[in-house]
Write an enzyme that holds these catalytic residues in place. Structure first.
Site, short mmCIF file in Angstrom:
data_model
loop_
_atom_site.label_atom_id
_atom_site.label_comp_id
_atom_site.label_asym_id
_atom_site.label_seq_id
_atom_site.Cartn_x
_atom_site.Cartn_y
_atom_site.Cartn_z
N HIS A 86 14.31 92.53 87.36
CA HIS A 86 14.27 91.67 88.55
C HIS A 86 12.86 91.13 88.79
CE1 HIS A 86 18.33 91.76 90.27
NE2 HIS A 86 18.41 93.01 89.84
N ASP A 125 16.97 86.60 78.66
CA ASP A 125 18.02 86.88 77.69
C ASP A 125 17.91 85.99 76.45
OD1 ASP A 125 18.70 88.29 79.92
OD2 ASP A 125 20.57 87.22 80.31
MG MG Z 1 24.69 87.16 80.78
#
Ligand code: MG
Ligand code: ADP
Length: 399
Positions: free
Chosen positions: A45, A188
């Protein structure tokens, strides 16, 4: 207990995606490209706060068998949505035009076209061994596998350099944010495309620069267990948006562009009247510091000493950021009780996965203890993966 979920080899993934392609489209693909899921070691986060995070690519990948077409037709199939094959044109893919999984699989074509690249139509068949919706980024794995295929088939020339891969990652982020409509940061896609074998990827989310951090678990005699709690809790999207909003509000009140710029935590906390904003800021600022400490330890070959940082990260996420849940807390506690050097939730929280750093010879025993703790509570058995720091996406097969 069932054993760990094993990753598919190049040959197995290529055979599966290739067979799906041939069954769906009646001819073999031009090639098969694969891109991995990821797990974040620490730095949670913080990606929307200009922070540092430290993901590594998993050995588990999504495979895309793709053939270039000479018209503008696009056809997409996935083993995960066998009844939802999609057919349309390139112009039919974009924000608001497609829903569900097609946004992830087709979105990169739209985003690459937006970036000025000349693309044509294509057929794609997707198969994957990345667990879905477990916080291991199956979504980015799909986007990145398709983007790598388009890069090569339309000769965009991006995948050959880290700079080009950063551009591919940026296109995949746009696909996820704008076409699939999921407001995620860039971690990601960076991990899926820019990771290298044997390394974690230190990502600076201010400028998207990366550093390869050697992360040699084998030499240290360690293993990294990924524990998929298989828990899904409602309100995840709303909670994510609320955390983002609180951080941005606190940054505005503190007069900084992002919480990364907070250098004096005590002064910042004193300047914030809202106790909730204080908690959120304390997590973000201490978490970024933990990433720096983790990287410093690993850089000195002290991999075995990072456990307490993982534990502290979990506590911060649980208490100050309030994004953990019972299943994650039980997984982490059971892993520690079974001898893990450190354990923490990973990913956005409210379910998804936890990681535990364990002695290599104890991986099965720790996994069994966690499974036992879940069974005692009447929960579904957790999924277990063994994560070794793996390379980013690449072509895995020719016809
Ligand atoms: Mg995802
Ligand atoms: P994760 O943590 O796994 O990334 P997300 O909710 O971000 O979870 O992404 C999951 C979504 O990504 C799925 O609902 C689906 O739309 C898409 N997706 C992931 N893997 C595949 C796949 N193999 N085939 C088709 N769509 C996929």
């Amino acid at each position: 207990m069932t054993g760990p979920l094993l990753a598919w080899s190049d040959a197995e993934g290529a055979a599966r995606a290739g067979a799906l392609f041939t069954a769906a489209f009646g001819a073999p693909p031009d090639g098969v490209w694969a891109s991995p899921g990821r797990v974040n070691l620490i730095g949670e986060h913080v990606d929307y706060n200009g922070g540092l995070c430290l993901p590594m690519a998993l050995p588990h990948r999504t495979f895309a068998a793709v053939r270039r077409r000479d018209d503008d037709v696009v056809r997409l199939v996935s083993s995960l949505a066998p009844d939802e094959a999609w057919a349309g044109t390139l112009g039919g893919i974009g924000p608001g035009l497609v829903g569900g999984w097609v946004g992830y699989a087709g979105g990169p074509a739209w985003a690459l076209a937006q970036a000025g690249h000349a693309l044509g139509g294509f057929d794609a068949a997707i198969d994957s061994c990345v667990p879905l919706g477990s916080g291991l980024s199956s979504s980015a794995a799909v986007e990145c596998a398709v983007a790598l295929a388009l890069d090569e088939l339309f000769v965009l020339g991006l995948a050959g350099s880290d700079e080009g891969r950063a551009a591919l990652a940026a296109a995949c982020v746009r696909a996820e944010n704008e076409v699939a409509g999921a407001p995620t940061g860039g971690m990601d896609q960076a991990a899926s495309l820019r990771a290298t074998a044997g390394h974690a990827l230190l990502l600076d989310t201010v400028d998207h620069s990366v550093a390869q951090v050697p992360f040699d678990l084998t030499t240290a005699g360690l293993a990294l267990l990924v524990i998929d709690t298989r828990a899904e809790h409602a309100l995840v999207d709303g909670q994510y948006a609320a955390r983002r909003a609180a951080c941005h509000a606190a940054a505005a009140r503190l007069g900084v562009a992002t919480l990364r710029e907070v250098t004096d935590l005590d002064a910042a906390l004193a300047a914030l009247p809202d106790p909730v904003e204080q908690m959120r800021v304390r997590h973000v600022v201490t978490e970024i510091a933990r990433v720096e400490q983790f990287v410093a330890l690993v850089g000195e070959g002290r991999v075995r000493e990072v456990g307490p940082l993982m534990d502290a990260s979990h506590e911060s996420l649980r208490v100050d950021y309030e994004v953990s849940c019972d299943e994650l807390d039980v997984a982490v506690a059971a892993a520690r009780a079974a001898g893990a050097l450190g354990a923490r939730m990973t990913g956005g929280g409210f379910g998804g996965s936890a990681i535990a750093l364990v002695e290599a010879g104890r991986a099965d025993a720790v996994a069994a203890e966690v499974a036992q703790a879940f069974a005692e509570r009447g929960w579904r058995p957790p999924g277990i993966l063994l994560a070794s720091p793996s390379p980013g996406g690449a072509r895995v097969a020719s016809p």
